[in-house]
Each structure stands twice: as structure tokens, then as C-alpha cells.
Scaffold this motif. Structure first.
Motif, PDB file in Angstrom:
ATOM      1  N   GLU A  24       0.828  -1.203   0.000  1.00 14.72           N
ATOM      2  CA  GLU A  24       0.000   0.000   0.000  1.00 14.72           C
ATOM      3  C   GLU A  24       0.867   1.260   0.000  1.00 14.72           C
ATOM      4  O   GLU A  24       0.589   2.223  -0.722  1.00 14.72           O
ATOM      5  N   GLY A  25       1.922   1.256   0.807  1.00 16.79           N
ATOM      6  CA  GLY A  25       2.825   2.402   0.842  1.00 16.79           C
ATOM      7  C   GLY A  25       3.563   2.584  -0.467  1.00 16.79           C
ATOM      8  O   GLY A  25       3.757   3.717  -0.942  1.00 16.79           O
ATOM      9  N   PHE A  26       3.972   1.475  -1.077  1.00 15.45           N
ATOM     10  CA  PHE A  26       4.707   1.552  -2.341  1.00 15.45           C
ATOM     11  C   PHE A  26       3.823   2.089  -3.455  1.00 15.45           C
ATOM     12  O   PHE A  26       4.259   2.947  -4.244  1.00 15.45           O
ATOM     13  N   LEU A  27       2.587   1.618  -3.538  1.00 19.82           N
ATOM     14  CA  LEU A  27       1.675   2.095  -4.573  1.00 19.82           C
ATOM     15  C   LEU A  27       1.426   3.596  -4.432  1.00 19.82           C
ATOM     16  O   LEU A  27       1.366   4.328  -5.429  1.00 19.82           O
ATOM     17  N   ALA A  28       1.269   4.049  -3.196  1.00 15.38           N
ATOM     18  CA  ALA A  28       1.073   5.487  -2.968  1.00 15.38           C
ATOM     19  C   ALA A  28       2.305   6.274  -3.385  1.00 15.38           C
ATOM     20  O   ALA A  28       2.205   7.366  -3.967  1.00 15.38           O
ATOM     21  N   GLU A  29       3.475   5.704  -3.119  1.00 13.65           N
ATOM     22  CA  GLU A  29       4.737   6.388  -3.428  1.00 13.65           C
ATOM     23  C   GLU A  29       4.918   6.598  -4.924  1.00 13.65           C
ATOM     24  O   GLU A  29       5.421   7.639  -5.361  1.00 13.65           O
ATOM     25  N   ILE A  30       4.513   5.616  -5.736  1.00  7.28           N
ATOM     26  CA  ILE A  30       4.696   5.738  -7.183  1.00  7.28           C
ATOM     27  C   ILE A  30       3.474   6.345  -7.875  1.00  7.28           C
ATOM     28  O   ILE A  30       3.447   6.475  -9.102  1.00  7.28           O
ATOM     29  N   GLY A  31       2.452   6.699  -7.084  1.00  8.94           N
ATOM     30  CA  GLY A  31       1.268   7.334  -7.647  1.00  8.94           C
ATOM     31  C   GLY A  31       0.318   6.385  -8.339  1.00  8.94           C
ATOM     32  O   GLY A  31      -0.495   6.804  -9.187  1.00  8.94           O
ATOM     33  N   ALA A  32       0.369   5.111  -8.004  1.00  7.64           N
ATOM     34  CA  ALA A  32      -0.536   4.128  -8.591  1.00  7.64           C
ATOM     35  C   ALA A  32      -1.874   4.145  -7.853  1.00  7.64           C
ATOM     36  O   ALA A  32      -1.938   4.518  -6.680  1.00  7.64           O
ATOM     37  N   PRO A  33      -2.947   3.706  -8.500  1.00  8.64           N
ATOM     38  CA  PRO A  33      -4.254   3.670  -7.838  1.00  8.64           C
ATOM     39  C   PRO A  33      -4.228   2.724  -6.637  1.00  8.64           C
ATOM     40  O   PRO A  33      -3.624   1.653  -6.698  1.00  8.64           O
ATOM     41  N   ALA A  34      -4.887   3.141  -5.563  1.00  2.68           N
ATOM     42  CA  ALA A  34      -4.929   2.300  -4.365  1.00  2.68           C
ATOM     43  C   ALA A  34      -5.591   0.955  -4.646  1.00  2.68           C
ATOM     44  O   ALA A  34      -5.281  -0.050  -3.995  1.00  2.68           O
ATOM     45  N   THR A  35      -6.489   0.925  -5.640  1.00  2.00           N
ATOM     46  CA  THR A  35      -7.178  -0.327  -5.981  1.00  2.00           C
ATOM     47  C   THR A  35      -6.235  -1.368  -6.581  1.00  2.00           C
ATOM     48  O   THR A  35      -6.582  -2.545  -6.663  1.00  2.00           O
ATOM     49  N   ASP A  36      -5.041  -0.931  -7.001  1.00  3.03           N
ATOM     50  CA  ASP A  36      -4.073  -1.877  -7.560  1.00  3.03           C
ATOM     51  C   ASP A  36      -3.527  -2.836  -6.499  1.00  3.03           C
ATOM     52  O   ASP A  36      -2.782  -3.773  -6.836  1.00  3.03           O
ATOM     53  N   ILE A  37      -3.874  -2.604  -5.249  1.00  4.74           N
ATOM     54  CA  ILE A  37      -3.421  -3.510  -4.187  1.00  4.74           C
ATOM     55  C   ILE A  37      -3.878  -4.928  -4.465  1.00  4.74           C
ATOM     56  O   ILE A  37      -3.152  -5.894  -4.189  1.00  4.74           O
ATOM     57  N   ASP A  38      -5.082  -5.094  -5.028  1.00  4.38           N
ATOM     58  CA  ASP A  38      -5.579  -6.438  -5.328  1.00  4.38           C
ATOM     59  C   ASP A  38      -4.704  -7.123  -6.365  1.00  4.38           C
ATOM     60  O   ASP A  38      -4.425  -8.326  -6.260  1.00  4.38           O
ATOM     61  N   TRP A  39      -4.257  -6.370  -7.356  1.00  6.99           N
ATOM     62  CA  TRP A  39      -3.366  -6.937  -8.371  1.00  6.99           C
ATOM     63  C   TRP A  39      -2.040  -7.357  -7.740  1.00  6.99           C
ATOM     64  O   TRP A  39      -1.538  -8.462  -7.996  1.00  6.99           O
TER      65      TRP A  39
END
Length: 215
Positions: A24-39
């Protein structure tokens, strides 16, 4: 003194929670959608996917110029950084030890990652030894890794129990070596018809209780 052969990830130490926290922290850091956590969780496959493959998948999906080795390092440091030893797990191990059992970790994975988690969480104070597949040259469910753990502990396998959350690696490994086992179900239902755990529980405390009661 009988052996208590214990899995590490999602048995003694939560792995799913720390990976999710890092992701979750990494996705936020790179500006990816939070919903990508499932992927990302699906790519990780509960820790079964090689970290290099995860890094390559992340680079491809987000067109990152970060070298794979840097992503592997971040994944390693992130998961270790979020990993904590549950006091109830420490209590269960102390109870087992006081009852005359010798707790030994048998885990699949890399020496650098697994050893770091064991030492940095303080888990090493509650176990007698640990065997990591990369160092051993053999992985669960191969019976040889359990035999190696017994050899390291200078105790016979006879009378030992295996505790873990993986149907294939832990319970299948116990069946292959002819040992009783306790499966931590983590909300899942047993579906493998080739073998089955001796007992099914929802926590390490409950698993230790089963072992101490003789099944």
C-alpha cells in the motif's frame, strides 16, 4: 525431548499483513491507484512468487525505470520492517519449551530474508534453531529438510509434530515424512484429498495446545 517443527511465514510471523502494508505504501509512493493492491496481492500469491518475478511484474506494469534489484531490496526491507512478533506467539513457544518440546523453525525462502525476520523480531530467543531451504539446498515438502532439522537439533524425528499454514509444504511434508501435523487454516477450508492434517486450528496457541495434549 520431542521436536516441534514450525513453519515461519503466516505461522510464527504474520507475512500477509506486512506485505500488504508495504504494498500500500509503495503504490502510494509511485502514484498508482490504491485499488491496484488487489493486483499486487494476486501477483505475490501469498508469498509463493519469487521476489525477482514480483519486481519484474511491477516494473512492466508501471513502466518504472527502477532496476529490478532495487525493487527486490525495497520489498525485502519493507516486509522485514513491518514484521513484528506477536506476544501470544512468544507465549506459546515459551509454553512449549517449558513442557519439554524443542521448537525448531523449518521454512522455505532465502537466508537473507528469513534470517532477518527471525533475528530482528526477537523470535530467535524463543526457538532452538532454524533451517532455511536456500541454505539447506532442499525445500518443503521434501522429507529431507525435516530430517536435516532433526539432525541439527540432534534429536530423532520420531515423536515430532509439524505445525504450519501451507497445505502442500507443511501438511504435505508432514505426511511425506510420516509425522502428525497441525494446520493453521487462516479462514480456509481443507480441500486436498491426497493427505490431511491431524488437527486444524486457528492460532499458534491452539496448535501448541493440541500438540501438548497429544493430538
Amino acid at each position: 525431548m520431542p521436536l516441534l517443527l514450525l513453519d515461519l511465514d503466516n505461522t510464527l510471523l504474520d507475512r500477509a499483513g506486512p506485505f500488504r502494508a508495504w504494498a500500500e505504501g509503495f503504490l502510494a509512493e509511485i502514484g498508482a491507484p490504491a485499488t491496484d493492491i488487489d493486483w499486487l496481492l494476486s501477483i505475490d500469491a501469498d508469498g509463493l512468487t519469487d521476489r525477482w518475478d514480483i519486481a519484474d511484474a511491477i516494473r512492466d506494469r508501471y513502466a518504472l525505470r527502477i532496476p529490478s534489484i532495487d525493487l527486490v531490496e525495497e520489498l525485502h526491507d519493507g516486509v522485514v520492517g513491518y514484521t513484528r512478533l506477536d506476544p501470544l506467539v512468544a507465549c506459546a513457544l515459551r509454553i512449549a519449551d517449558d513442557a519439554g518440546w524443542l521448537p525448531v523453525v523449518v521454512t522455505n525462502g532465502s537466508v537473507r530474508l528469513e534470517d532477518a525476520k527471525i533475528r530482528q523480531t526477537g523470535l530467535d530467543r524463543y526457538i532452538a534453531d532454524w533451517v532455511i531451504s536456500e541454505e539447506a539446498g532442499v525445500s518443503k515438502p521434501n522429507p529431507r529438510i525435516f530430517a536435516l532439522a532433526a539432525q541439527r537439533a540432534r534429536l530423532p524425528l520420531r515423536g515430532a509434530w509439524v505445525v504450519g499454514d501451507s497445505p502442500e509444504a507443511d501438511i504435505g511434508g508432514a505426511a511425506a515424512v510420516g509425522l502428525p501435523s497441525v494446520w493453521l487454516h487462516r479462514g480456509r477450508t481443507w480441500t486436498d484429498g491426497r493427505f490431511a492434517p491431524t488437527r486444524t486450528v486457528d492460532s499458534l496457541i491452539a496448535a501448541v495446545s493440541v500438540v501438548l495434549a497429544g493430538g
